[in-house]
Design a protein around this motif. Structure first.
Motif, PDB file in Angstrom:
ATOM      1  N   HIS A   6       0.838  -1.204   0.000  1.00 53.85           N
ATOM      2  CA  HIS A   6       0.000   0.000   0.000  1.00 53.85           C
ATOM      3  C   HIS A   6       0.875   1.257   0.000  1.00 53.85           C
ATOM      4  N   PRO A   7       0.340   2.411  -0.399  1.00 56.13           N
ATOM      5  CA  PRO A   7       1.125   3.650  -0.353  1.00 56.13           C
ATOM      6  C   PRO A   7       1.441   4.037   1.098  1.00 56.13           C
ATOM      7  N   VAL A   8       2.604   4.637   1.294  1.00 57.30           N
ATOM      8  CA  VAL A   8       3.043   4.983   2.646  1.00 57.30           C
ATOM      9  C   VAL A   8       3.178   6.483   2.852  1.00 57.30           C
ATOM     10  N   LEU A   9       3.188   7.256   1.780  1.00 58.54           N
ATOM     11  CA  LEU A   9       3.464   8.692   1.864  1.00 58.54           C
ATOM     12  C   LEU A   9       2.507   9.462   0.975  1.00 58.54           C
ATOM     13  N   CYS A  10       2.120  10.639   1.449  1.00 62.61           N
ATOM     14  CA  CYS A  10       1.399  11.593   0.595  1.00 62.61           C
ATOM     15  C   CYS A  10       2.184  12.896   0.559  1.00 62.61           C
ATOM     16  N   GLN A  48      -6.098   7.533   5.078  1.00 64.03           N
ATOM     17  CA  GLN A  48      -6.121   6.538   6.158  1.00 64.03           C
ATOM     18  C   GLN A  48      -6.559   5.182   5.633  1.00 64.03           C
ATOM     19  N   ARG A  49      -7.619   5.167   4.841  1.00 59.29           N
ATOM     20  CA  ARG A  49      -8.132   3.907   4.286  1.00 59.29           C
ATOM     21  C   ARG A  49      -7.100   3.239   3.387  1.00 59.29           C
ATOM     22  N   LEU A  50      -6.290   4.036   2.713  1.00 61.63           N
ATOM     23  CA  LEU A  50      -5.284   3.496   1.797  1.00 61.63           C
ATOM     24  C   LEU A  50      -4.028   3.019   2.516  1.00 61.63           C
ATOM     25  N   GLY A  51      -3.901   3.348   3.804  1.00 56.54           N
ATOM     26  CA  GLY A  51      -2.766   2.873   4.590  1.00 56.54           C
ATOM     27  C   GLY A  51      -1.590   3.815   4.668  1.00 56.54           C
ATOM     28  N   SER A 232       3.365   3.775  -6.607  1.00 59.43           N
ATOM     29  CA  SER A 232       2.723   2.813  -5.708  1.00 59.43           C
ATOM     30  C   SER A 232       2.985   3.120  -4.238  1.00 59.43           C
ATOM     31  N   THR A 233       4.027   3.899  -3.946  1.00 60.22           N
ATOM     32  CA  THR A 233       4.334   4.223  -2.545  1.00 60.22           C
ATOM     33  C   THR A 233       3.843   5.601  -2.150  1.00 60.22           C
ATOM     34  N   THR A 234       3.647   6.488  -3.125  1.00 63.27           N
ATOM     35  CA  THR A 234       3.427   7.905  -2.830  1.00 63.27           C
ATOM     36  C   THR A 234       2.242   8.449  -3.608  1.00 63.27           C
TER      37      THR A 234
END
Length: 327
Positions: A6-10, A48-51, A232-234
């Motif tokens: 799942h993505p970890v950063l925005c 939050q839902r996306l992790g 995929s991470t951001t």
């Protein structure tokens, strides 16, 4: 082996506007709106839902947005690790409102000499950095000094460490400069200079992601065997409330969010574009730190193991390691 799917950063761009004119950045040249609180609230719920673990409120200069303290406060209260980088021109004005809301607060400083720093930033902001350090410490904040390293200012690193970060008990973050699009950063660091940075990164109170150094020695990302996992991470959110893919710096496509970030991110069209991360022609040789950092963290590789020690030390120092494990 992929560890996190799942993505970890925005990277949340509150505005592209900036009150500096840095020679190594072109974002300040763009016209831009400002993000809206109602969009932020909905997007944070979807993040939050996306992790997502970390929300970096960025710009432009994020403190140009008069509601920035509301954004970081909302994200912090929701359990996100919050980060913000500023040139400090407005920090003394906003410091009290930002207090205890930013987990990783970064003050940009590229020289111990006022004239050198101000020339690179295009405005007189050196004195504001020193004043911001004083104000932040009075409020019990623990800002970091973010030093963007070029060949021309490499010799300034020692003085910034000796005269500014160490006496004030601050972490010195070494941020190797990177090129993108038509923005030039001068001659690239040679191997001996990269080795110097590696040795400097071992000092007390210094944070350097050693994988950044190795990636540069390897010639950056290669499309035939990509390291980059930006899409995929951001998640990149623009001031116009768009999801930008595969990353801000390429910006191949922008998708209006319209209150549906969760569904949009999981849609077939977005996922098909995300699958091209690191494989587009413009991705060849890329070393953009803000996308490589999360890329190194989600799958085992030599870069993962090189990044791990400094990442653990930094999160331990900032007190964020527990939340990194529980989200």
């Amino acid at each position: 082996m992929r560890l996190v799917r799942h993505p970890v950063l925005c990277n949340y761009y509150v505005t592209y506007r900036c009150n500096a004119r840095c020679s190594f950045c072109d974002i300040w040249e763009k016209p831009s709106p400002y993000i809206q609180l109602e969009d932020v609230a909905q997007n944070l719920r979807d993040l939050q839902r996306l992790g997502v673990n970390v929300v970096d409120f960025t710009g432009g200069e994020p403190l140009l947005h008069r509601q920035i303290h509301e954004f970081v406060g909302l994200a912090h209260d929701m359990g996100f690790i919050t980060t913000l980088t500023t040139n400090c021109l407005l920090y003394p004005k906003y410091a009290e409102r930002l207090r205890a809301k930013v987990d990783m607060l970064h003050f940009s400083l590229d020289s111990s000499e006022k004239e050198v720093h101000d020339k690179g930033r295009g405005v007189a902001c050196f004195d504001f950095v020193l004043e911001s350090i004083r104000v932040a410490k009075e409020l019990g904040e623990r800002p970091d000094i973010l030093f963007t390293v070029f060949r021309e200012n490499l010799s300034q690193l020692e003085a910034v460490y000796r005269d500014i970060t160490q006496p004030n008990g601050l972490v010195l973050i070494i941020n190797p400069a990177f090129e993108y699009n038509s923005v030039a950063t001068g001659e690239q660091l040679i191997t001996a200079e990269l080795d110097y940075l590696s040795a400097f990164g071992l000092r007390k109170g210094v944070y350097l992601n050693e994988a950044f150094i190795q990636l540069r020695k390897d010639g950056g990302n290669h499309v035939a065997k990509p390291v980059c996992r930006a899409a995929s991470t951001t998640l990149v959110i623009s001031p116009s409330n768009e999801l930008v893919l595969p990353c801000y710096h390429l910006g191949e496509k922008k998708f209006p969010i319209n209150g549906q970030l969760y569904e949009l991110h999981r849609s077939a069209e977005v996922q098909q574009l995300a699958a091209l991360e690191g494989r587009l022609p413009a991705c060849e040789g890329c070393t953009i730190n803000c996308y490589m950092q999360p890329s190194f963290a989600v799958e085992t590789s030599k870069y993962f193991w090189q990044a791990l020690p400094s990442t653990l030390r930094y999160n331990l120092a900032k007190g964020t390691w527990k939340r990194m494990l529980t989200r």
